[in-house]
Design a protein around this motif. Structure first.
Motif, PDB file in Angstrom:
ATOM      1  N   HIS A 154       0.843  -1.193   0.000  1.00 52.73           N
ATOM      2  CA  HIS A 154       0.000   0.000   0.000  1.00 52.73           C
ATOM      3  C   HIS A 154       0.882   1.249   0.000  1.00 52.73           C
ATOM      4  O   HIS A 154       1.388   1.675   1.040  1.00 52.73           O
ATOM      5  CB  HIS A 154      -0.925  -0.005   1.215  1.00 52.73           C
ATOM      6  N   VAL A 155       1.074   1.822  -1.164  1.00 45.76           N
ATOM      7  CA  VAL A 155       1.863   3.041  -1.304  1.00 45.76           C
ATOM      8  C   VAL A 155       1.032   4.074  -2.067  1.00 45.76           C
ATOM      9  O   VAL A 155       0.173   3.729  -2.879  1.00 45.76           O
ATOM     10  CB  VAL A 155       3.197   2.792  -2.037  1.00 45.76           C
ATOM     11  N   VAL A 156       1.324   5.337  -1.780  1.00 42.32           N
ATOM     12  CA  VAL A 156       0.631   6.447  -2.445  1.00 42.32           C
ATOM     13  C   VAL A 156       1.690   7.413  -2.953  1.00 42.32           C
ATOM     14  O   VAL A 156       2.446   7.985  -2.149  1.00 42.32           O
ATOM     15  CB  VAL A 156      -0.325   7.175  -1.477  1.00 42.32           C
ATOM     16  N   ALA A 157       1.779   7.577  -4.262  1.00 40.48           N
ATOM     17  CA  ALA A 157       2.748   8.504  -4.852  1.00 40.48           C
ATOM     18  C   ALA A 157       2.203   9.921  -4.762  1.00 40.48           C
ATOM     19  O   ALA A 157       1.177  10.240  -5.370  1.00 40.48           O
ATOM     20  CB  ALA A 157       3.028   8.131  -6.303  1.00 40.48           C
ATOM     21  N   LEU A 158       2.880  10.789  -4.004  1.00 37.35           N
ATOM     22  CA  LEU A 158       2.409  12.149  -3.792  1.00 37.35           C
ATOM     23  C   LEU A 158       3.059  13.150  -4.732  1.00 37.35           C
ATOM     24  O   LEU A 158       2.784  14.344  -4.642  1.00 37.35           O
ATOM     25  CB  LEU A 158       2.662  12.563  -2.335  1.00 37.35           C
TER      26      LEU A 158
ATOM     27  N   ALA B 211      -9.589  17.358   3.228  1.00 37.82           N
ATOM     28  CA  ALA B 211      -9.088  17.433   4.601  1.00 37.82           C
ATOM     29  C   ALA B 211      -9.165  16.072   5.284  1.00 37.82           C
ATOM     30  O   ALA B 211      -8.250  15.671   6.018  1.00 37.82           O
ATOM     31  CB  ALA B 211      -9.877  18.471   5.392  1.00 37.82           C
ATOM     32  N   GLU B 212     -10.261  15.348   5.040  1.00 37.80           N
ATOM     33  CA  GLU B 212     -10.388  14.019   5.640  1.00 37.80           C
ATOM     34  C   GLU B 212      -9.353  13.057   5.074  1.00 37.80           C
ATOM     35  O   GLU B 212      -8.819  12.206   5.810  1.00 37.80           O
ATOM     36  CB  GLU B 212     -11.804  13.489   5.409  1.00 37.80           C
ATOM     37  N   LEU B 213      -9.076  13.173   3.782  1.00 36.21           N
ATOM     38  CA  LEU B 213      -8.067  12.291   3.187  1.00 36.21           C
ATOM     39  C   LEU B 213      -6.672  12.614   3.709  1.00 36.21           C
ATOM     40  O   LEU B 213      -5.857  11.711   3.913  1.00 36.21           O
ATOM     41  CB  LEU B 213      -8.097  12.410   1.656  1.00 36.21           C
ATOM     42  N   ARG B 214      -6.391  13.903   3.918  1.00 44.27           N
ATOM     43  CA  ARG B 214      -5.077  14.263   4.490  1.00 44.27           C
ATOM     44  C   ARG B 214      -4.922  13.642   5.875  1.00 44.27           C
ATOM     45  O   ARG B 214      -3.867  13.111   6.220  1.00 44.27           O
ATOM     46  CB  ARG B 214      -4.935  15.779   4.562  1.00 44.27           C
ATOM     47  N   ALA B 215      -5.989  13.714   6.675  1.00 42.59           N
ATOM     48  CA  ALA B 215      -5.929  13.123   8.010  1.00 42.59           C
ATOM     49  C   ALA B 215      -5.804  11.606   7.927  1.00 42.59           C
ATOM     50  O   ALA B 215      -5.057  10.987   8.697  1.00 42.59           O
ATOM     51  CB  ALA B 215      -7.176  13.517   8.812  1.00 42.59           C
ATOM     52  N   ALA B 216      -6.516  10.988   6.984  1.00 38.70           N
ATOM     53  CA  ALA B 216      -6.430   9.537   6.833  1.00 38.70           C
ATOM     54  C   ALA B 216      -5.051   9.112   6.358  1.00 38.70           C
ATOM     55  O   ALA B 216      -4.525   8.077   6.788  1.00 38.70           O
ATOM     56  CB  ALA B 216      -7.498   9.054   5.853  1.00 38.70           C
ATOM     57  N   LEU B 217      -4.447   9.897   5.477  1.00 43.17           N
ATOM     58  CA  LEU B 217      -3.106   9.583   4.995  1.00 43.17           C
ATOM     59  C   LEU B 217      -2.092   9.690   6.122  1.00 43.17           C
ATOM     60  O   LEU B 217      -1.216   8.821   6.272  1.00 43.17           O
ATOM     61  CB  LEU B 217      -2.736  10.523   3.851  1.00 43.17           C
ATOM     62  N   ALA B 218      -2.212  10.742   6.941  1.00 42.06           N
ATOM     63  CA  ALA B 218      -1.295  10.886   8.082  1.00 42.06           C
ATOM     64  C   ALA B 218      -1.493   9.755   9.081  1.00 42.06           C
ATOM     65  O   ALA B 218      -0.524   9.198   9.612  1.00 42.06           O
ATOM     66  CB  ALA B 218      -1.508  12.241   8.760  1.00 42.06           C
ATOM     67  N   GLY B 219      -2.757   9.377   9.332  1.00 40.49           N
ATOM     68  CA  GLY B 219      -3.017   8.288  10.265  1.00 40.49           C
ATOM     69  C   GLY B 219      -2.513   6.955   9.746  1.00 40.49           C
ATOM     70  O   GLY B 219      -1.930   6.162  10.500  1.00 40.49           O
ATOM     71  N   GLY B 220      -2.722   6.697   8.450  1.00 38.27           N
ATOM     72  CA  GLY B 220      -2.230   5.452   7.868  1.00 38.27           C
ATOM     73  C   GLY B 220      -0.719   5.384   7.860  1.00 38.27           C
ATOM     74  O   GLY B 220      -0.133   4.310   8.055  1.00 38.27           O
ATOM     75  N   THR B 221      -0.057   6.527   7.648  1.00 36.69           N
ATOM     76  CA  THR B 221       1.408   6.561   7.687  1.00 36.69           C
ATOM     77  C   THR B 221       1.910   6.301   9.098  1.00 36.69           C
ATOM     78  O   THR B 221       2.852   5.527   9.307  1.00 36.69           O
ATOM     79  CB  THR B 221       1.921   7.917   7.190  1.00 36.69           C
ATOM     80  N   ALA B 222       1.268   6.941  10.083  1.00 36.15           N
ATOM     81  CA  ALA B 222       1.690   6.760  11.474  1.00 36.15           C
ATOM     82  C   ALA B 222       1.519   5.321  11.924  1.00 36.15           C
ATOM     83  O   ALA B 222       2.316   4.799  12.709  1.00 36.15           O
ATOM     84  CB  ALA B 222       0.899   7.704  12.385  1.00 36.15           C
ATOM     85  N   ASP B 223       0.473   4.633  11.414  1.00 38.79           N
ATOM     86  CA  ASP B 223       0.211   3.252  11.795  1.00 38.79           C
ATOM     87  C   ASP B 223       0.958   2.249  10.929  1.00 38.79           C
ATOM     88  O   ASP B 223       0.776   1.037  11.087  1.00 38.79           O
ATOM     89  CB  ASP B 223      -1.290   2.960  11.702  1.00 38.79           C
ATOM     90  N   CYS B 224       1.763   2.749   9.985  1.00 37.80           N
ATOM     91  CA  CYS B 224       2.560   1.896   9.090  1.00 37.80           C
ATOM     92  C   CYS B 224       1.695   1.055   8.156  1.00 37.80           C
ATOM     93  O   CYS B 224       2.144   0.034   7.637  1.00 37.80           O
ATOM     94  CB  CYS B 224       3.500   0.980   9.878  1.00 37.80           C
TER      95      CYS B 224
ATOM     96  N   VAL C 212       0.294   2.526   5.431  1.00 38.47           N
ATOM     97  CA  VAL C 212       0.472   3.172   4.137  1.00 38.47           C
ATOM     98  C   VAL C 212       1.846   3.820   4.108  1.00 38.47           C
ATOM     99  O   VAL C 212       2.329   4.305   5.143  1.00 38.47           O
ATOM    100  CB  VAL C 212      -0.626   4.235   3.892  1.00 38.47           C
ATOM    101  N   HIS C 213       2.446   3.842   2.921  1.00 38.42           N
ATOM    102  CA  HIS C 213       3.766   4.459   2.768  1.00 38.42           C
ATOM    103  C   HIS C 213       3.732   5.462   1.616  1.00 38.42           C
ATOM    104  O   HIS C 213       3.667   5.067   0.449  1.00 38.42           O
ATOM    105  CB  HIS C 213       4.831   3.399   2.505  1.00 38.42           C
ATOM    106  N   PRO C 214       3.745   6.764   1.932  1.00 38.68           N
ATOM    107  CA  PRO C 214       3.799   7.777   0.874  1.00 38.68           C
ATOM    108  C   PRO C 214       5.112   7.700   0.096  1.00 38.68           C
ATOM    109  O   PRO C 214       6.168   7.407   0.670  1.00 38.68           O
ATOM    110  CB  PRO C 214       3.689   9.093   1.643  1.00 38.68           C
ATOM    111  N   VAL C 215       5.044   7.976  -1.187  1.00 43.38           N
ATOM    112  CA  VAL C 215       6.212   7.926  -2.074  1.00 43.38           C
ATOM    113  C   VAL C 215       6.415   9.307  -2.691  1.00 43.38           C
ATOM    114  O   VAL C 215       5.463   9.924  -3.181  1.00 43.38           O
ATOM    115  CB  VAL C 215       6.032   6.873  -3.186  1.00 43.38           C
ATOM    116  N   PHE C 216       7.668   9.767  -2.675  1.00 46.36           N
ATOM    117  CA  PHE C 216       8.044  11.037  -3.285  1.00 46.36           C
ATOM    118  C   PHE C 216       9.140  10.765  -4.314  1.00 46.36           C
ATOM    119  O   PHE C 216      10.119  10.077  -4.016  1.00 46.36           O
ATOM    120  CB  PHE C 216       8.555  12.017  -2.229  1.00 46.36           C
ATOM    121  N   PHE C 217       8.971  11.306  -5.513  1.00 52.99           N
ATOM    122  CA  PHE C 217      10.001  11.220  -6.542  1.00 52.99           C
ATOM    123  C   PHE C 217      10.834  12.497  -6.522  1.00 52.99           C
ATOM    124  O   PHE C 217      10.334  13.576  -6.179  1.00 52.99           O
ATOM    125  CB  PHE C 217       9.370  11.042  -7.923  1.00 52.99           C
ATOM    126  N   GLY C 218      12.108  12.395  -6.907  1.00 50.65           N
ATOM    127  CA  GLY C 218      12.927  13.594  -6.953  1.00 50.65           C
ATOM    128  C   GLY C 218      14.368  13.306  -7.286  1.00 50.65           C
ATOM    129  O   GLY C 218      14.736  12.201  -7.708  1.00 50.65           O
TER     130      GLY C 218
END
Length: 699
Positions: A160-164, A215-228, A230-236
């Motif tokens: 479960h990853v989300v490319a931001l 706003a709800e999705l931002r909170a859900a993304l932060a909560g899922g990241t904190a609980d491990c 979900v893993h956000p992905v950043f390219f650069g």
């Protein structure tokens, strides 16, 4: 190191930067510091000018050897970055850093993709439940991938990853990382579906409505990241700076700060020790989990010594620098919970020492272990467990001073003991004749130790070829006893009875009592226990005996004739007799490996691996691009260097090999005169082909 002159921030995050070697984590650290005003000049790994690779050897070789800490601020958050080594020979440094992190950034290369070390690190981060962001570096290099790499990440690292961020002009020097916005309906829908896979409440909103708001999705993304979950992905690109700002904002917004302990007493752990030169003072890097520390405060630290005994020492802090604070700030000399401090004034300090939180009471019954069996990993915000997350070193070598004489030999041993304070797992141990043995993860680590001895201590040393570390384990129960009446003619006024039996693999050496409490003076108890651990550590032919339970089943003394010396001299005799009765089996260290080879090299490579006694556990044909085979398995440590020699010839230089220490297995028959099948029930426990006869003094 220069730091930004900003007011005290409202929260602190301790973030580790981890990666496979050469993925670009040190360059990323440098870019984060530069872009956020912590340094005024961008350093380079190639030119040896980075802020975190401060040692001369690190700068010359362009690799990170020791963990380093640097700090910058993003809005109200202070972020302490811990840059860790990427080479597998220094995995112990990564292990120590993991215990003080609130979260992590795992760096991948957009060109090389998911590499072997990347997979091992991610498995460990997920097991420890450390919130983790992924940064895909080098999007401006030819051969860089994005969507295909995301598929590999889901398959090999985390489902479960989300490319931001999105990438424009991928694989060119004009490559750009474009942040994606949750205000975009299409992207919002994809993020909602990804998060719904791990969140039942959000799944109901996606299926039945109303759809979640940005706003709800931002909170859900932060909560899922904190609980491990979900893993956000950043390219650069760390070199150009593309995508680094989005990553920094993600670190501040998505990674949660550790909960601060409410205890009044200070509680923390030392995860790194610096010592400049052979006589320089020590600087200890201490992560504080609870309480406060200040200059001139007296503290007591503890560690587990040889044999599992608790070692305590006290000292006074003479200097304290809080990472991320300047001298102009009023609290610059006061370390509070959640922060990292550079502490001086503790000459006995070693990596792994604990401040507060002693578990001595748990061992009040006399049970101790050299390798506690507590489950590793207690999550962020808690001190690291004693049990390592990675395997112990599997190689050993003998080091001798090139200059002859007792003086150089003594200086060499002292220097290696000093290095062991920074890396306790090398276990420097004096040998007869002035040599010192050390444990290693690999040949690169040996080269670094040799260079450090020459540069920092002025000692030229010669190293014997590395050899695997063999251990012995008892195969069944054995007992022995010596009565004082039979020993007094030799001057040993002591009665000792010991039972030896197998213990769970990984439990180390456990000592306990069945005798009545108070049957012996405390000094005699300590003499027996310490000698048991010392004797098993020395083992037979240099092989330690481990994973065994030793029980004192009989004891006696004569007052005032008996002394602690009597018990120290008699204990090895009784212990070795008990071990002969139990029988021991020799085990050799193994490595797990991952190997990527061209499609047409499968048959010859698997044939060679089979000849090298490897157990191949998985063979997978990769999809997409040029087809290759990915092999996984286990191989004796003694065969690893041979594989590295023949692999390039069989794969036209295209084979990619990675391995790491991973437990052990019984040594095959014929490789040691004391090995073979374990003795069966009813056989002579001291003469079976699978046993090792440990010599003892005549009884």
């Amino acid at each position: 190191m220069p730091t930004s002159h900003t007011p005290r921030t409202s929260r602190t995050l301790n973030i580790g930067i981890l990666a496979h070697v050469d993925a670009g984590k040190t360059s990323l650290t440098e870019r984060l510091l530069f872009d956020h005003g912590a340094i005024d000049r961008l350093g380079s790994v190639d030119s040896g000018t980075t802020q975190t690779d401060t040692g001369d050897i690190e700068r010359e070789r362009g690799i990170t050897v020791r963990s380093a800490v640097a700090s910058f601020t993003v809005g109200p958050a202070q972020i302490n970055l811990i840059d860790t080594p990427g080479h597998s020979d220094f995995i112990a440094e990564v292990e120590r850093a993991l215990g003080v992190l609130d979260g992590a950034v795992l760096v991948l290369s957009a060109v090389e993709g998911v590499q072997a070390q990347t997979r091992v690190l991610m498995k460990t981060l997920r097991r420890l439940r450390l919130p983790t962001l992924l940064f895909v570096n080098k999007i401006d290099r030819p051969g860089a991938r994005d969507e295909g790499l995301l598929a590999d990440i889901r398959h090999k690292l985390a489902p479960h990853v989300v490319a931001l961020t999105a990438v424009r002009d991928l694989g060119t020097r004009h490559a750009r990382a474009v942040p994606r916005s949750l205000d975009d309906a299409d992207f919002r829908g994809r993020v909602a579906e990804a998060l719904a896979d791990t969140d039942d409440a959000l799944l109901a909103r996606v299926l039945d409505g109303p759809p979640p708001t940005p706003a709800e999705l931002r909170a859900a993304l932060a909560g899922g990241t904190a609980d491990c979950r979900v893993h956000p992905v950043f390219f650069g690109s760390a070199l150009s700076g593309q995508g680094v700002g989005a990553l920094a904002r993600g670190m501040a917004r998505l990674l949660p700060p550790a909960p601060v302990g409410a205890e009044a007493a200070p509680y923390g752990t030392v995860f790194a020790v610096e010592r400049r030169g052979g006589t320089g003072g020590k600087t200890a890097y201490l992560r504080l989990f609870a309480g406060e520390l200040a200059v001139r405060q007296k503290v007591t630290l503890h560690r587990r010594g040889p044999g599992g005994t608790l070692v305590e020492y006290s000292g006074q802090i003479t200097s304290l620098d809080v990472v991320g604070r300047t001298g102009a700030q009023s609290d610059a000399g006061r370390l509070t919970a959640g922060d990292i401090g550079k502490v001086r004034g503790l000459p006995e300090v070693r990596v792994g020492d604990r401040l507060g939180g002693t578990d001595a009471d748990a061992n009040a019954n006399g049970n101790t272990s050299t390798n506690p069996s507590a489950e590793s990993g207690s999550g962020p915000g808690h001190p690291p467990p004693d049990q390592p997350h990675f395997a112990a070193p599997s190689l050993s070598t003998v080091v001798r001073a090139r200059e002859p004489g007792p003086g150089p030999a003594a200086r060499l041993h002292a220097a290696l003991l000093s290095l062991a304070e920074q890396d306790p797992l090398i276990h420097a141990r004096a040998l007869p004749g002035g040599a010192t043995s050390v444990l290693l993860y690999g040949e690169v680590q040996k080269e670094i130790i040799a260079a450090t001895l020459a540069r920092d201590f002025g000692i030229e040393a010669d190293f014997e070829p590395s050899r695997p570390v063999h251990v012995e384990r008892p195969v069944r129960v054995g007992e022995a006893c010596e009565e004082m009446a039979r020993r007094h003619h030799s001057g040993l006024w002591a009665t000792i009875g010991l039972r030896v039996e197998p213990a769970r693999t990984g439990s180390g050496v456990i000592f306990r009592y069945e005798t009545e409490l108070g049957a012996l003076p405390r000094a005699f108890h300590h003499a027996i226990e310490e000698t048991v651990h010392d004797t098993l550590l020395q083992g037979h032919d240099g092989r330690p005996v481990t994973d065994c339970l030793v029980t004192l089943i009989r004891s006696g003394f004569s007052s005032p004739l008996s002394t602690a010396r009597d018990f120290r001299e008699l204990t090895p005799v009784v212990l070795e007799r008990a071990l002969r009765a139990a029988g021991t089996r020799v085990y050799e260290p193994c490595h797990t490996f991952e190997l990527e080879i061209p499609h047409d090299a499968l048959a010859p490579v698997t044939g060679q691996l089979t000849a090298a006694e490897a157990d191949i556990t998985a063979v997978e044909e990769t999809a997409g691009g040029v087809p290759v085979w990915l092999l996984e398995g286990r191989i004796p440590a003694r065969e690893v260097h041979g594989v590295k020699r023949w692999l390039p010839g069989l794969t036209r230089g295209e084979g990619v090999w990675w391995s790491r220490p991973s437990g052990d297995r019984p040594l095959g028959p014929g490789r040691d005169r004391r090995t073979g099948p374990a003795p069966g029930p009813g056989s002579d426990p001291g003469s079976g082909p699978g046993t090792s006869q440990m010599p003892g003094a005549a009884v």
